[in-house]
Design an enzyme around this catalytic site. Sequence first.
Site, PDB file in Angstrom:
ATOM      1  N   TYR A  39      -5.621  68.212  -8.423  1.00  0.00           N
ATOM      2  CA  TYR A  39      -4.927  68.834  -7.305  1.00  0.00           C
ATOM      3  C   TYR A  39      -5.155  70.342  -7.270  1.00  0.00           C
ATOM      4  CZ  TYR A  39      -1.146  71.223  -4.995  1.00  0.00           C
ATOM      5  OH  TYR A  39      -0.455  72.093  -4.226  1.00  0.00           O
ATOM      6  N   LYS A  88      14.902  75.650  -1.665  1.00  0.00           N
ATOM      7  CA  LYS A  88      14.134  74.470  -2.101  1.00  0.00           C
ATOM      8  C   LYS A  88      14.996  73.729  -3.111  1.00  0.00           C
ATOM      9  CE  LYS A  88       9.622  72.933  -3.709  1.00  0.00           C
ATOM     10  NZ  LYS A  88       8.253  73.244  -4.120  1.00  0.00           N
ATOM     11  N   GLU A 121      36.497  88.000 -10.678  1.00  0.00           N
ATOM     12  CA  GLU A 121      36.682  88.386 -12.085  1.00  0.00           C
ATOM     13  C   GLU A 121      36.061  89.740 -12.398  1.00  0.00           C
ATOM     14  OE1 GLU A 121      36.254  85.446 -15.358  1.00  0.00           O
ATOM     15  OE2 GLU A 121      35.864  84.047 -13.739  1.00  0.00           O
ATOM     16  N   THR A 127       5.238  75.799  -0.668  1.00  0.00           N
ATOM     17  CA  THR A 127       6.699  75.656  -0.628  1.00  0.00           C
ATOM     18  C   THR A 127       7.411  76.366  -1.778  1.00  0.00           C
ATOM     19  OG1 THR A 127       6.574  73.564  -1.840  1.00  0.00           O
ATOM     20  CG2 THR A 127       6.571  73.430   0.565  1.00  0.00           C
ATOM     21  N   ASP A 128       6.681  76.727  -2.833  1.00  0.00           N
ATOM     22  CA  ASP A 128       7.350  77.300  -4.020  1.00  0.00           C
ATOM     23  C   ASP A 128       8.157  78.559  -3.703  1.00  0.00           C
ATOM     24  OD1 ASP A 128       6.195  75.275  -5.440  1.00  0.00           O
ATOM     25  OD2 ASP A 128       4.922  76.536  -6.693  1.00  0.00           O
ATOM     26  N   THR A 182       0.212  73.767  -0.694  1.00  0.00           N
ATOM     27  CA  THR A 182      -0.154  72.344  -0.713  1.00  0.00           C
ATOM     28  C   THR A 182      -0.615  71.862   0.654  1.00  0.00           C
ATOM     29  OG1 THR A 182       1.273  71.780  -2.543  1.00  0.00           O
ATOM     30  CG2 THR A 182       0.811  70.014  -1.033  1.00  0.00           C
TER      31      THR A 182
HETATM   32  N1  GLU Z   1       2.612  75.634  -5.887  1.00  0.00           N
HETATM   33  C1  GLU Z   1       1.972  75.558  -4.623  1.00  0.00           C
HETATM   34  C2  GLU Z   1       2.555  76.528  -3.588  1.00  0.00           C
HETATM   35  O1  GLU Z   1       3.728  76.797  -3.524  1.00  0.00           O
HETATM   36  C3  GLU Z   1       2.018  74.204  -4.081  1.00  0.00           C
HETATM   37  C4  GLU Z   1       3.409  73.677  -3.809  1.00  0.00           C
HETATM   38  C5  GLU Z   1       3.646  73.397  -2.366  1.00  0.00           C
HETATM   39  O2  GLU Z   1       3.070  74.013  -1.475  1.00  0.00           O
HETATM   40  O3  GLU Z   1       4.447  72.520  -2.158  1.00  0.00           O
HETATM   41  O4  GLU Z   1       1.772  77.003  -2.829  1.00  0.00           O
END
Ligand code: GLU
Length: 353
Positions: A49, A188, A310, A115-116, A34
């Site tokens: 997007y 995350k 366990e 971020t994924d 992103t």
């Molecule tokens: N799904 C995309 C990625 O991880 C965009 C999400 C993001 O960067 O926050 O590259």
Amino acid sequence: MKKTFNLILFVFALSVAAMAQTKPTIYILATGGTIAGTGTGSNDADSEYKAGAITVNALLEAVPEINDLANVKGEQVVNIGSQDMNDEVWLKLGKRVNELLRQNDVTGIVITHGTDTQEETAYFLNLVVKSDKPVVLVGSMRPSTAISADGPRNIYNAVACAVAPESKGKGVMVVMDDKILGADDLTKTNTLSVGTFENPNYGPLGIVYGGKPIYTREPLKRHTIKSEFDITKVNKLPRVEIILSYSNATSLFVDAAVKAGAKGIVTAGVGNGNMTTVMQNSLAKYVKEGKIAVVRSSRIMTGPTAQWDEVNDDKLGFSASWYNNPYRSRVLLMLALTKTTDYKEIQRMFAEY
Ligand code: GLU
């Protein structure tokens, strides 16, 4: 008159060159996400997007202030949404980071990343980078065209951390939303929020304040120069799958993973890494046959998956992940399997990393 002017110009050019020399050199390796994303409008819910749409040079032009901090050099490694991150890119990135950090004139590295799967890449690099120089991953939750895009500030802060001498030896870090987070516990926690990343067990490494890092804890686990993992000669990583447990879970996905050639399975178990008896028996059978290594982890976000609760790991030949969630556990097991298949040795690694 003209001579004097030329002399002044010459002295000015010399001092600019001298200033550039004294500034640290930072490489920005761009992978997409992103932070390099665009939308046709500025709405959060923009249907047009697209992650990984703009190049590293365009990204850097949006934050000219970073040139006051460092001589910044950009390299485009890939330009993908990080849901498509893969072993091949990890190995390429890890090797390039090591190559650059061996150069005396390179102070640190900033990696832009979606971020994924940022937590997985950060942890992989934390285990394979052979330098104590700063390596900082950075992303954003809003595309570059959004109102209040968070990318430019995050990039500025990431470069500020990468040039700071006190950032040495901290392992791989993620800098976002004015927080400095360790790869050792990176998670995350929110699908949309700009403050999505947390270190939910150990707490953040620090904050960025006034363009400078303030550290409040040290990384707690072995990393970078103290790591035993070396990818110099590794061209392919062993296949490791994550399998979720839930009420009524069967051995369906365990059988499928083994059949597909998985060498390791990480369980995202219930509670303290528990799973249905049928799933547990199936995993134990494949371990006994020498087909797979099994690491028990948990689908719960905080707390350890502890040994000797366990589940009798020694009896089953399993290892417990302690504070590594399923995603970090998968990374560690992939690297562990480049060295050993012995569950006790793997258990040692999960206690140390
Ligand atoms: N799904 C995309 C990625 O991880 C965009 C999400 C993001 O960067 O926050 O590259």
